[in-house]
Design an enzyme around this catalytic site. Sequence first.
Site, short mmCIF file in Angstrom:
data_model
loop_
_atom_site.label_atom_id
_atom_site.label_comp_id
_atom_site.label_asym_id
_atom_site.label_seq_id
_atom_site.Cartn_x
_atom_site.Cartn_y
_atom_site.Cartn_z
N ASP A 180 33.46 -34.03 12.44
CA ASP A 180 33.35 -32.74 12.15
C ASP A 180 34.34 -31.89 12.88
O ASP A 180 34.63 -32.07 14.16
CB ASP A 180 31.99 -32.06 12.34
CG ASP A 180 31.02 -32.01 11.55
OD1 ASP A 180 31.31 -32.26 10.35
OD2 ASP A 180 29.73 -31.89 11.66
N GLU B 175 33.63 -26.90 7.22
CA GLU B 175 32.66 -25.89 6.53
C GLU B 175 33.47 -24.77 5.97
O GLU B 175 34.52 -24.31 6.26
CB GLU B 175 31.56 -25.34 7.49
CG GLU B 175 30.90 -26.39 8.00
CD GLU B 175 29.70 -25.82 8.77
OE1 GLU B 175 29.62 -24.58 8.91
OE2 GLU B 175 28.97 -26.67 9.60
N ASP C 198 28.81 -32.06 14.13
CA ASP C 198 28.63 -31.03 15.31
C ASP C 198 27.41 -30.74 15.79
O ASP C 198 27.00 -30.11 16.45
CB ASP C 198 29.57 -29.97 14.97
CG ASP C 198 29.16 -29.09 13.74
OD1 ASP C 198 28.18 -29.41 13.17
OD2 ASP C 198 29.67 -28.08 13.72
N GLU D 236 24.49 -28.99 1.50
CA GLU D 236 23.45 -28.74 2.58
C GLU D 236 22.64 -27.56 2.14
O GLU D 236 23.03 -26.59 1.98
CB GLU D 236 24.04 -28.58 3.82
CG GLU D 236 22.69 -28.40 4.89
CD GLU D 236 23.15 -28.39 6.27
OE1 GLU D 236 22.37 -28.46 7.31
OE2 GLU D 236 24.21 -28.72 6.57
#
Length: 290
Positions: A106, A138, A67, A205
Amino acid sequence: MSKITIDTDTSRATPNPRPGKRMTVPKIRSMKRGPGIAQEPLVMLTAYTTRTAQLLDPHCDMLLVGDSLGNVIYGLDSTVPVTLDMMIAHGAAVVRGSWHAQVTVDMPFGSYEESPQQAYRSAARILKETGASAVKLEGGEAMAETIHFLTNRGIPVIGHVGLTPQAINVLGGYRARGRDDAEADKIKRDAKAVDEAGAFAIVLEGVMEEIASEITRSVSAPTIGIGASKDCDGQVLVTEDMLGLFERTPRFVKVYHNLADQISAAVEEYANEVRSNSFPTDEQTYRPKG
């Protein structure tokens, strides 16, 4: 294995079709490194277009339709405004341009957080309309139930913990995560929850190196680092960042080539030739034969 015949005389998008066997989710899962396991790290890059996918595909194990296209393609300030339709359009383009790499798309903000059922509807649509083989979402402990729900219903999932850009309004910025003990413990719990829920890989990340290394040793799924640690089972970068297309990049990016300067120089040369009437030449002009 199905084969597709393409007219290479007329197709600029697919000049060199190369049928072959694509990397699968079980194969990716099996590429977990560890003591006594001689395994090369996984190579992942982002891709948003067919032509980019064609160029990256021979060199990558995985292509991520991130994304981040909201920032890279659409010039948005964050990934929050990215829609499901945008992800599907670009995901389908990347699948068309690849034959070897496993492709993950994503799930954008707002398409999965409400409930496992909402996530299933969004993920099923992504897989049906793109041809990709997995989705990424996420979140850690809060998303474990959703990951379990999806994987048990035939939808492979990559987890994503640490710095989660979709939560930027809560996090307040893009700084590295895990600098204090409480945050470090939360990231570890998140990774464990995602792993136990059935994610076949986990993106780490923007986390401190020690945390990323510890998580990689403690989870069964391969970890893919971006601003994390070389101890991760693989690495991912935004392709446009590593190719030098932007003036500013995160600290964790290594710029392997400065394409921005090359593109600018080529366009300047073209503009000068047009203005001086030296382009087009006879070679670029159609004239009667004989």
